[in-house]
Write a protein that holds these residues in place. Sequence first.
Motif, mmCIF file in Angstrom:
data_model
loop_
_atom_site.group_PDB
_atom_site.id
_atom_site.type_symbol
_atom_site.label_atom_id
_atom_site.label_comp_id
_atom_site.label_asym_id
_atom_site.label_seq_id
_atom_site.Cartn_x
_atom_site.Cartn_y
_atom_site.Cartn_z
ATOM 1 N N ASP A 7 0.842 -1.193 0.000
ATOM 2 C CA ASP A 7 0.000 0.000 0.000
ATOM 3 C C ASP A 7 0.883 1.250 0.000
ATOM 4 O OD1 ASP A 7 -2.079 1.745 0.134
ATOM 5 O OD2 ASP A 7 -2.604 1.304 2.211
ATOM 6 N N LEU A 8 1.167 1.760 -1.195
ATOM 7 C CA LEU A 8 2.033 2.933 -1.322
ATOM 8 C C LEU A 8 1.375 4.207 -0.803
ATOM 9 C CD1 LEU A 8 3.711 2.418 -4.803
ATOM 10 C CD2 LEU A 8 4.793 2.421 -2.579
ATOM 11 N N ASN A 9 0.075 4.323 -0.895
ATOM 12 C CA ASN A 9 -0.619 5.532 -0.450
ATOM 13 C C ASN A 9 -0.439 5.726 1.057
ATOM 14 O OD1 ASN A 9 -2.218 7.829 -0.650
ATOM 15 N ND2 ASN A 9 -4.074 6.676 -0.196
ATOM 16 N N THR A 10 -0.679 4.685 1.847
ATOM 17 C CA THR A 10 -0.500 4.778 3.297
ATOM 18 C C THR A 10 0.958 5.024 3.656
ATOM 19 O OG1 THR A 10 -2.361 3.290 3.628
ATOM 20 C CG2 THR A 10 -0.866 3.571 5.483
ATOM 21 N N TYR A 11 1.860 4.356 2.958
ATOM 22 C CA TYR A 11 3.287 4.548 3.228
ATOM 23 C C TYR A 11 3.695 6.001 2.969
ATOM 24 C CZ TYR A 11 8.318 4.393 2.711
ATOM 25 O OH TYR A 11 9.649 4.648 2.829
ATOM 26 N N ASN A 12 3.283 6.569 1.847
ATOM 27 C CA ASN A 12 3.670 7.943 1.519
ATOM 28 C C ASN A 12 3.063 8.955 2.477
ATOM 29 O OD1 ASN A 12 5.349 7.361 -0.650
ATOM 30 N ND2 ASN A 12 3.640 7.286 -2.080
ATOM 31 N N LEU A 13 1.858 8.673 3.002
ATOM 32 C CA LEU A 13 1.236 9.588 3.949
ATOM 33 C C LEU A 13 1.896 9.533 5.324
ATOM 34 C CD1 LEU A 13 -2.535 9.079 3.057
ATOM 35 C CD2 LEU A 13 -1.134 11.088 2.589
ATOM 36 N N THR A 14 2.492 8.396 5.684
ATOM 37 C CA THR A 14 3.033 8.232 7.034
ATOM 38 C C THR A 14 4.549 8.125 7.085
ATOM 39 O OG1 THR A 14 2.774 5.840 6.908
ATOM 40 C CG2 THR A 14 0.921 7.085 7.787
ATOM 41 N N LYS A 15 5.247 8.332 5.999
ATOM 42 C CA LYS A 15 6.701 8.115 5.999
ATOM 43 C C LYS A 15 7.479 9.136 6.823
ATOM 44 C CE LYS A 15 7.493 10.518 1.650
ATOM 45 N NZ LYS A 15 7.916 10.373 0.270
ATOM 46 N N ASP A 16 6.918 10.301 7.102
ATOM 47 C CA ASP A 16 7.626 11.327 7.861
ATOM 48 C C ASP A 16 7.248 11.348 9.336
ATOM 49 O OD1 ASP A 16 8.956 12.188 5.575
ATOM 50 O OD2 ASP A 16 7.322 13.547 5.020
ATOM 51 N N LEU A 17 6.498 10.377 9.813
ATOM 52 C CA LEU A 17 6.131 10.335 11.226
ATOM 53 C C LEU A 17 7.351 9.992 12.078
ATOM 54 C CD1 LEU A 17 2.730 8.437 11.104
ATOM 55 C CD2 LEU A 17 3.103 10.864 11.479
ATOM 56 N N PRO A 18 7.413 10.477 13.328
ATOM 57 C CA PRO A 18 8.574 10.200 14.179
ATOM 58 C C PRO A 18 8.779 8.711 14.445
ATOM 59 C CG PRO A 18 7.111 11.823 15.201
ATOM 60 C CD PRO A 18 6.456 11.361 13.958
ATOM 61 N N GLY A 19 7.729 7.933 14.539
ATOM 62 C CA GLY A 19 7.867 6.508 14.832
ATOM 63 C C GLY A 19 8.159 5.669 13.601
#
Length: 69
Positions: A7-19
């Motif tokens: 799922d690239l969409n979820t990955y791209n939306l969350t890739k900059d999160l601290p965790g």
Amino acid sequence: MRIVKFDLNTYNLTKDLPGGATYGVVEEEVPEIEMITDENGNPTRGGLIGYALAYALLAGFVGAMFYFL
């Protein structure tokens, strides 16, 4: 038939999160391959030629694998 893909969409939306990024997979439905038919349900000449060519290519590929291996 179903395929599972990343799922690239979820990955791209969350890739900059601290965790870190959230990884996930999604299932996608793939339509079955059907013979091309006319309005009466009879196979078309082009569909028959296409199937014959596909089977000839498959047989040639398998034969080449046996020859080279």
